[in-house]
Design a protein around this motif. Structure first.
Motif, mmCIF file in Angstrom:
data_model
loop_
_atom_site.group_PDB
_atom_site.id
_atom_site.type_symbol
_atom_site.label_atom_id
_atom_site.label_comp_id
_atom_site.label_asym_id
_atom_site.label_seq_id
_atom_site.Cartn_x
_atom_site.Cartn_y
_atom_site.Cartn_z
ATOM 1 N N THR A 1 0.836 -1.191 0.000
ATOM 2 C CA THR A 1 0.000 0.000 0.000
ATOM 3 C C THR A 1 0.876 1.248 0.000
ATOM 4 N N SER A 2 0.597 2.153 -0.928
ATOM 5 C CA SER A 2 1.394 3.369 -1.073
ATOM 6 C C SER A 2 0.805 4.519 -0.260
ATOM 7 N N CYS A 3 1.399 5.697 -0.373
ATOM 8 C CA CYS A 3 0.935 6.875 0.349
ATOM 9 C C CYS A 3 -0.451 7.310 -0.100
ATOM 10 N N THR A 4 -0.874 6.880 -1.278
ATOM 11 C CA THR A 4 -2.199 7.246 -1.777
ATOM 12 C C THR A 4 -3.269 6.284 -1.287
ATOM 13 N N GLY A 5 -2.845 5.178 -0.685
ATOM 14 C CA GLY A 5 -3.788 4.148 -0.266
ATOM 15 C C GLY A 5 -3.984 3.079 -1.329
ATOM 16 N N ALA A 6 -3.492 3.333 -2.523
ATOM 17 C CA ALA A 6 -3.548 2.361 -3.624
ATOM 18 C C ALA A 6 -2.260 1.541 -3.621
ATOM 19 N N PRO A 7 -2.244 0.432 -4.363
ATOM 20 C CA PRO A 7 -1.014 -0.358 -4.438
ATOM 21 C C PRO A 7 0.144 0.455 -5.030
ATOM 22 N N GLY A 8 1.324 0.240 -4.488
ATOM 23 C CA GLY A 8 2.529 0.886 -4.991
ATOM 24 C C GLY A 8 3.641 -0.141 -5.092
ATOM 25 N N THR A 9 4.766 0.278 -5.631
ATOM 26 C CA THR A 9 5.925 -0.593 -5.770
ATOM 27 C C THR A 9 7.028 -0.093 -4.851
ATOM 28 N N PHE A 10 7.610 -1.014 -4.087
ATOM 29 C CA PHE A 10 8.686 -0.708 -3.158
ATOM 30 C C PHE A 10 9.895 -1.575 -3.498
ATOM 31 N N ARG A 11 11.087 -1.114 -3.082
ATOM 32 C CA ARG A 11 12.311 -1.876 -3.336
ATOM 33 C C ARG A 11 13.091 -1.983 -2.035
ATOM 34 N N THR A 12 13.684 -3.164 -1.814
ATOM 35 C CA THR A 12 14.486 -3.396 -0.619
ATOM 36 C C THR A 12 15.683 -4.271 -0.968
ATOM 37 N N GLY A 13 16.681 -4.275 -0.109
ATOM 38 C CA GLY A 13 17.833 -5.141 -0.294
ATOM 39 C C GLY A 13 17.555 -6.537 0.230
ATOM 40 N N VAL A 14 18.348 -7.503 -0.185
ATOM 41 C CA VAL A 14 18.123 -8.892 0.215
ATOM 42 C C VAL A 14 18.537 -9.169 1.657
ATOM 43 N N ASP A 15 19.240 -8.237 2.296
ATOM 44 C CA ASP A 15 19.647 -8.442 3.686
ATOM 45 C C ASP A 15 18.583 -7.987 4.671
ATOM 46 N N GLY A 16 17.671 -7.109 4.236
ATOM 47 C CA GLY A 16 16.643 -6.593 5.137
ATOM 48 C C GLY A 16 17.232 -5.612 6.128
ATOM 49 N N GLY A 17 16.408 -5.172 7.094
ATOM 50 C CA GLY A 17 16.877 -4.290 8.141
ATOM 51 C C GLY A 17 16.905 -2.818 7.785
ATOM 52 N N ALA A 18 16.521 -2.456 6.576
ATOM 53 C CA ALA A 18 16.508 -1.054 6.162
ATOM 54 C C ALA A 18 15.121 -0.705 5.634
ATOM 55 N N ALA A 19 14.814 0.570 5.649
ATOM 56 C CA ALA A 19 13.521 1.016 5.130
ATOM 57 C C ALA A 19 13.452 0.750 3.633
ATOM 58 N N SER A 20 12.287 0.335 3.187
ATOM 59 C CA SER A 20 12.079 0.104 1.758
ATOM 60 C C SER A 20 12.004 1.439 1.024
ATOM 61 N N GLU A 21 12.508 1.445 -0.204
ATOM 62 C CA GLU A 21 12.477 2.616 -1.063
ATOM 63 C C GLU A 21 11.188 2.596 -1.880
ATOM 64 N N VAL A 22 10.509 3.733 -1.970
ATOM 65 C CA VAL A 22 9.315 3.839 -2.789
ATOM 66 C C VAL A 22 9.732 4.000 -4.241
ATOM 67 N N VAL A 23 9.217 3.143 -5.113
ATOM 68 C CA VAL A 23 9.511 3.220 -6.545
ATOM 69 C C VAL A 23 8.344 3.877 -7.285
ATOM 70 N N ALA A 24 7.124 3.526 -6.909
ATOM 71 C CA ALA A 24 5.928 4.066 -7.563
ATOM 72 C C ALA A 24 4.757 3.954 -6.594
ATOM 73 N N PRO A 25 3.757 4.803 -6.687
ATOM 74 C CA PRO A 25 3.530 5.823 -7.704
ATOM 75 C C PRO A 25 4.446 7.032 -7.501
ATOM 76 N N ALA A 26 4.616 7.797 -8.572
ATOM 77 C CA ALA A 26 5.518 8.948 -8.560
ATOM 78 C C ALA A 26 5.173 9.931 -7.450
ATOM 79 N N ALA A 27 3.895 10.095 -7.140
ATOM 80 C CA ALA A 27 3.471 11.029 -6.093
ATOM 81 C C ALA A 27 4.022 10.646 -4.731
ATOM 82 N N CYS A 28 4.370 9.397 -4.537
ATOM 83 C CA CYS A 28 4.843 8.932 -3.227
ATOM 84 C C CYS A 28 6.359 8.890 -3.111
ATOM 85 N N VAL A 29 7.074 9.030 -4.222
ATOM 86 C CA VAL A 29 8.527 8.892 -4.197
ATOM 87 C C VAL A 29 9.169 9.921 -3.280
#
Length: 110
Positions: free
Chosen positions: A70-98
């Motif tokens: 769930t993104s900042c808009t409340g709709a589905p969004g895309t996030f990215r994370t590293g394989v080690d975990g332990g860090a905040a996920s990066e917002v990839v989409a939607p653009a309004a949430c980046v």
């Protein structure tokens, strides 16, 4: 693994959506509605997403995983994370949430 023989790698019934890494050494999967990674033999199971998510996908390098949450808009969004975990996920989409600060969430262990 023997031909035609399946081996259970997780200890429960709440794991799904397994995806093999590009180098075929790790598996990303959804466990209790969060994204996890483990070695191909089932060892080193650990959570990598910092929020509920689904549909994990490896990047070509095998270093990062994208997933849907769930993104900042409340709709589905895309996030990215590293394989080690332990860090905040990066917002990839939607653009309004980046540029928006992601809501604080915690790891859901177990």
């Amino acid at each position: 693994k023997q031909a035609g023989h399946a081996t259970r790698l997780t200890q429960d019934e709440v794991s799904k959506q397994p995806v093999l890494s590009p180098d075929a050494t790790q598996i990303a999967y959804v466990h209790n509605d969060t994204v996890w990674v483990m070695n191909l033999d089932g060892s080193q199971q650990h959570q990598v997403s910092d929020r509920a998510g689904s549909a994990p996908a490896w990047d070509a390098s095998g270093v990062r995983i994208t997933y849907t949450a769930t993104s900042c808009t409340g709709a589905p969004g895309t996030f990215r994370t590293g394989v080690d975990g332990g860090a905040a996920s990066e917002v990839v989409a939607p653009a309004a949430c980046v540029t928006e600060e992601a809501p604080l969430v915690g790891y859901i262990m177990g």
